[in-house]
Design a protein around this motif. Structure first.
Motif, PDB file in Angstrom:
ATOM      1  N   THR A  53       0.829  -1.201   0.000  1.00  0.00           N
ATOM      2  CA  THR A  53       0.000   0.000   0.000  1.00  0.00           C
ATOM      3  C   THR A  53       0.864   1.251   0.000  1.00  0.00           C
ATOM      4  OG1 THR A  53      -1.712  -1.187   1.216  1.00  0.00           O
ATOM      5  CG2 THR A  53      -1.822   1.208   1.261  1.00  0.00           C
ATOM      6  N   SER A  54       0.454   2.210  -0.817  1.00  0.00           N
ATOM      7  CA  SER A  54       1.089   3.527  -0.833  1.00  0.00           C
ATOM      8  C   SER A  54       0.063   4.554  -0.389  1.00  0.00           C
ATOM      9  CB  SER A  54       1.571   3.891  -2.243  1.00  0.00           C
ATOM     10  OG  SER A  54       2.766   3.221  -2.532  1.00  0.00           O
ATOM     11  N   ASP A 104       2.223   9.807  -1.186  1.00  0.00           N
ATOM     12  CA  ASP A 104       3.218   9.106  -2.005  1.00  0.00           C
ATOM     13  C   ASP A 104       2.778   9.045  -3.463  1.00  0.00           C
ATOM     14  OD1 ASP A 104       5.006   8.653   0.041  1.00  0.00           O
ATOM     15  OD2 ASP A 104       4.288   6.629   0.455  1.00  0.00           O
ATOM     16  N   ILE A 105       1.504   8.813  -3.693  1.00  0.00           N
ATOM     17  CA  ILE A 105       0.990   8.772  -5.063  1.00  0.00           C
ATOM     18  C   ILE A 105       1.109  10.160  -5.700  1.00  0.00           C
ATOM     19  CG2 ILE A 105      -1.087   8.405  -6.463  1.00  0.00           C
ATOM     20  CD1 ILE A 105      -1.739   6.117  -4.428  1.00  0.00           C
ATOM     21  N   LEU A 116       8.094   5.495  -4.168  1.00  0.00           N
ATOM     22  CA  LEU A 116       7.915   4.045  -4.270  1.00  0.00           C
ATOM     23  C   LEU A 116       8.527   3.282  -3.092  1.00  0.00           C
ATOM     24  CD1 LEU A 116       8.670   3.480  -8.067  1.00  0.00           C
ATOM     25  CD2 LEU A 116       6.433   3.413  -6.929  1.00  0.00           C
ATOM     26  N   GLN A 137       7.109   0.056  -1.687  1.00  0.00           N
ATOM     27  CA  GLN A 137       6.871  -1.074  -2.579  1.00  0.00           C
ATOM     28  C   GLN A 137       7.929  -2.151  -2.357  1.00  0.00           C
ATOM     29  OE1 GLN A 137       3.992  -1.308  -4.279  1.00  0.00           O
ATOM     30  NE2 GLN A 137       3.620   0.571  -3.130  1.00  0.00           N
ATOM     31  N   THR A 176       5.773  -1.540 -12.028  1.00  0.00           N
ATOM     32  CA  THR A 176       5.692  -1.448 -10.566  1.00  0.00           C
ATOM     33  C   THR A 176       4.406  -0.774 -10.126  1.00  0.00           C
ATOM     34  OG1 THR A 176       8.089  -1.413 -10.334  1.00  0.00           O
ATOM     35  CG2 THR A 176       6.823  -0.512  -8.501  1.00  0.00           C
ATOM     36  N   THR A 177       4.076   0.339 -10.737  1.00  0.00           N
ATOM     37  CA  THR A 177       2.885   1.067 -10.291  1.00  0.00           C
ATOM     38  C   THR A 177       1.591   0.361 -10.679  1.00  0.00           C
ATOM     39  OG1 THR A 177       2.978   2.495 -12.248  1.00  0.00           O
ATOM     40  CG2 THR A 177       4.009   3.318 -10.256  1.00  0.00           C
ATOM     41  N   LEU A 188       1.397  -1.545  -6.842  1.00  0.00           N
ATOM     42  CA  LEU A 188       0.962  -0.460  -5.968  1.00  0.00           C
ATOM     43  C   LEU A 188      -0.518  -0.578  -5.623  1.00  0.00           C
ATOM     44  CD1 LEU A 188       2.164   3.086  -6.114  1.00  0.00           C
ATOM     45  CD2 LEU A 188      -0.294   2.778  -6.145  1.00  0.00           C
ATOM     46  N   THR A 237      -3.623   1.333  -3.205  1.00  0.00           N
ATOM     47  CA  THR A 237      -3.946   2.597  -2.567  1.00  0.00           C
ATOM     48  C   THR A 237      -4.783   2.356  -1.328  1.00  0.00           C
ATOM     49  OG1 THR A 237      -5.921   2.868  -3.913  1.00  0.00           O
ATOM     50  CG2 THR A 237      -3.895   3.873  -4.726  1.00  0.00           C
TER      51      THR A 237
END
Length: 163
Positions: free
Chosen positions: A34-35, A39-40, A98, A101, A143-144, A148, A150
């Motif tokens: 989780t980000s 961060d996003i 990131l 992650q 990666t995203t 990732l 949310t």
């Protein structure tokens, strides 16, 4: 920059983010982390900075249609220390964003960003630099889009975070 590479740099993110929207098993839950929304936001800000840097080098006329970018385009294309800062700063922001992650994914993104920077400023072959751009973009988007998660707030008594 060859038009085929430009199309690929646009198509790959579209395909991966569409896949994420269509397939419920994505992000890859075993490795996903989780980000936070800040961060996003940093990830978005840094990514825009990287795109702008790349566009200033390969699509100067397009970037110069944005008011106030003449100096930016000039600084990027002089390939001096200002250009280096204008690359390293957004790349660093992306890596910091990131940080939560999977460590291997963050390392791959960081290493590909380093490779882009080295091939950009060492006067090597353009084809090598373009290959590194493609690898870095794929690593970042992979990666995203695949790892990732949310934080979404649920209404009601369950205030825990969920994806």
């Amino acid at each position: 920059m060859p038009i085929g590479l430009t199309i690929a740099l646009i198509t790959v993110p579209l395909v991966l983010f569409t896949a994420r929207a269509i397939f419920p098993q994505l992000p890859w839950k075993r490795y996903a982390r989780t980000s936070s929304w800040p961060d996003i936001g940093l990830l978005s800000f840094g990514s825009i900075g990287l795109i702008l840097h790349c566009a200033a080098m390969f699509y100067r006329d397009l970037v110069q249609t944005i008011p106030g970018t003449d100096g930016y385009v000039k600084w990027v294309n002089e390939m001096g220390w200002v250009s280096i800062v204008l690359y390293v700063l957004p790349a660093s922001v992306v890596v910091v964003a990131l940080r939560r992650q999977h460590p291997l994914a963050v390392a791959i993104v960081a290493l590909t960003f380093i490779a882009v920077g080295v091939t950009m400023y060492n006067s090597g072959p353009l084809s090598t630099h373009l290959t590194m751009i493609a690898l870095a973009a794929t690593a970042l988007v992979g990666t995203t889009s695949m790892l990732l998660r949310t934080q979404l707030r649920r209404k009601g008594p369950d205030t825990g975070m969920a994806d």
